[in-house]
Scaffold this motif. Structure first.
Motif, PDB file in Angstrom:
ATOM      1  N   MET A   1      -0.868 -10.543   0.448  1.00 21.31           N
ATOM      2  CA  MET A   1       0.343 -10.440  -0.331  1.00 21.31           C
ATOM      3  C   MET A   1       0.271  -9.260  -1.282  1.00 21.31           C
ATOM      4  O   MET A   1       1.271  -8.628  -1.556  1.00 21.31           O
ATOM      5  CB  MET A   1       0.554 -11.758  -1.086  1.00 21.31           C
ATOM      6  N   LEU A   2      -0.915  -8.960  -1.761  1.00 19.05           N
ATOM      7  CA  LEU A   2      -1.075  -7.837  -2.680  1.00 19.05           C
ATOM      8  C   LEU A   2      -0.674  -6.524  -2.015  1.00 19.05           C
ATOM      9  O   LEU A   2      -0.023  -5.678  -2.631  1.00 19.05           O
ATOM     10  CB  LEU A   2      -2.522  -7.777  -3.179  1.00 19.05           C
ATOM     11  N   ARG A   3      -1.025  -6.364  -0.739  1.00 18.66           N
ATOM     12  CA  ARG A   3      -0.667  -5.136  -0.026  1.00 18.66           C
ATOM     13  C   ARG A   3       0.846  -4.988   0.091  1.00 18.66           C
ATOM     14  O   ARG A   3       1.387  -3.906  -0.099  1.00 18.66           O
ATOM     15  CB  ARG A   3      -1.289  -5.130   1.367  1.00 18.66           C
ATOM     16  N   SER A   4       1.537  -6.073   0.423  1.00 22.00           N
ATOM     17  CA  SER A   4       3.002  -6.022   0.535  1.00 22.00           C
ATOM     18  C   SER A   4       3.638  -5.670  -0.791  1.00 22.00           C
ATOM     19  O   SER A   4       4.590  -4.881  -0.849  1.00 22.00           O
ATOM     20  CB  SER A   4       3.556  -7.365   1.011  1.00 22.00           C
ATOM     21  N   THR A   5       3.120  -6.244  -1.863  1.00 21.38           N
ATOM     22  CA  THR A   5       3.661  -5.954  -3.187  1.00 21.38           C
ATOM     23  C   THR A   5       3.435  -4.491  -3.550  1.00 21.38           C
ATOM     24  O   THR A   5       4.350  -3.812  -4.028  1.00 21.38           O
ATOM     25  CB  THR A   5       3.021  -6.871  -4.245  1.00 21.38           C
ATOM     26  N   LEU A   6       2.235  -4.001  -3.298  1.00 23.19           N
ATOM     27  CA  LEU A   6       1.932  -2.601  -3.602  1.00 23.19           C
ATOM     28  C   LEU A   6       2.765  -1.640  -2.760  1.00 23.19           C
ATOM     29  O   LEU A   6       3.269  -0.636  -3.272  1.00 23.19           O
ATOM     30  CB  LEU A   6       0.451  -2.317  -3.411  1.00 23.19           C
ATOM     31  N   VAL A   7       2.909  -1.945  -1.482  1.00 24.13           N
ATOM     32  CA  VAL A   7       3.714  -1.096  -0.607  1.00 24.13           C
ATOM     33  C   VAL A   7       5.164  -1.088  -1.073  1.00 24.13           C
ATOM     34  O   VAL A   7       5.801  -0.028  -1.110  1.00 24.13           O
ATOM     35  CB  VAL A   7       3.595  -1.564   0.863  1.00 24.13           C
TER      36      VAL A   7
END
Length: 120
Positions: A1-7
């Motif tokens: 989920m962190l990757r999606s938020t950062l992207v």
């Protein structure tokens, strides 16, 4: 989920800067913030559901993933339908921006799922 938020945050910043510099006229719709918020919420929902499906029953993971893909598509059509029904200006650009991000997030999600499956 962190990757999606950062992207999503990086993509939002890039699109905001491009739009403020004037390069986004005719390419980026004014409702892009709503589209990005929708995809952030959708990414969160998909991440939670995929974690649940991956944890409980690995044998039915493929069916679970396909069901989530259908739900994502139906929610996307509903989102577009609501905006078109309310009379969003420049609807062609809105739909084009929406589906460009749809393809981006779908590829990003498939890459993430592939990474998880390869690790296990």
């Amino acid at each position: 989920m962190l990757r999606s938020t950062l992207v999503t945050i990086v993509l939002g910043i890039v699109l905001f800067i491009v739009n403020k510099l004037g390069y986004g006229s005719g390419i980026i719709h004014g409702k892009m913030g709503y589209i990005l918020a929708f995809y952030l919420a959708m990414s969160f929902m998909i991440d939670r559901l995929m974690s649940q499906g991956f944890r409980n029953n690995r044998e039915k993971f493929v069916q679970f993933y396909l069901a989530i893909s259908v739900v994502r598509f139906l929610l996307s059509l509903t989102f577009i339908g609501i905006f078109l029904y309310n009379g969003v200006p420049d609807s062609g650009l809105f739909v084009a921006n929406f589906f460009a991000l749809y393809l981006f997030y779908t590829c990003f999600e498939i890459w993430g799922v592939y990474r998880k499956l390869r690790a296990n």
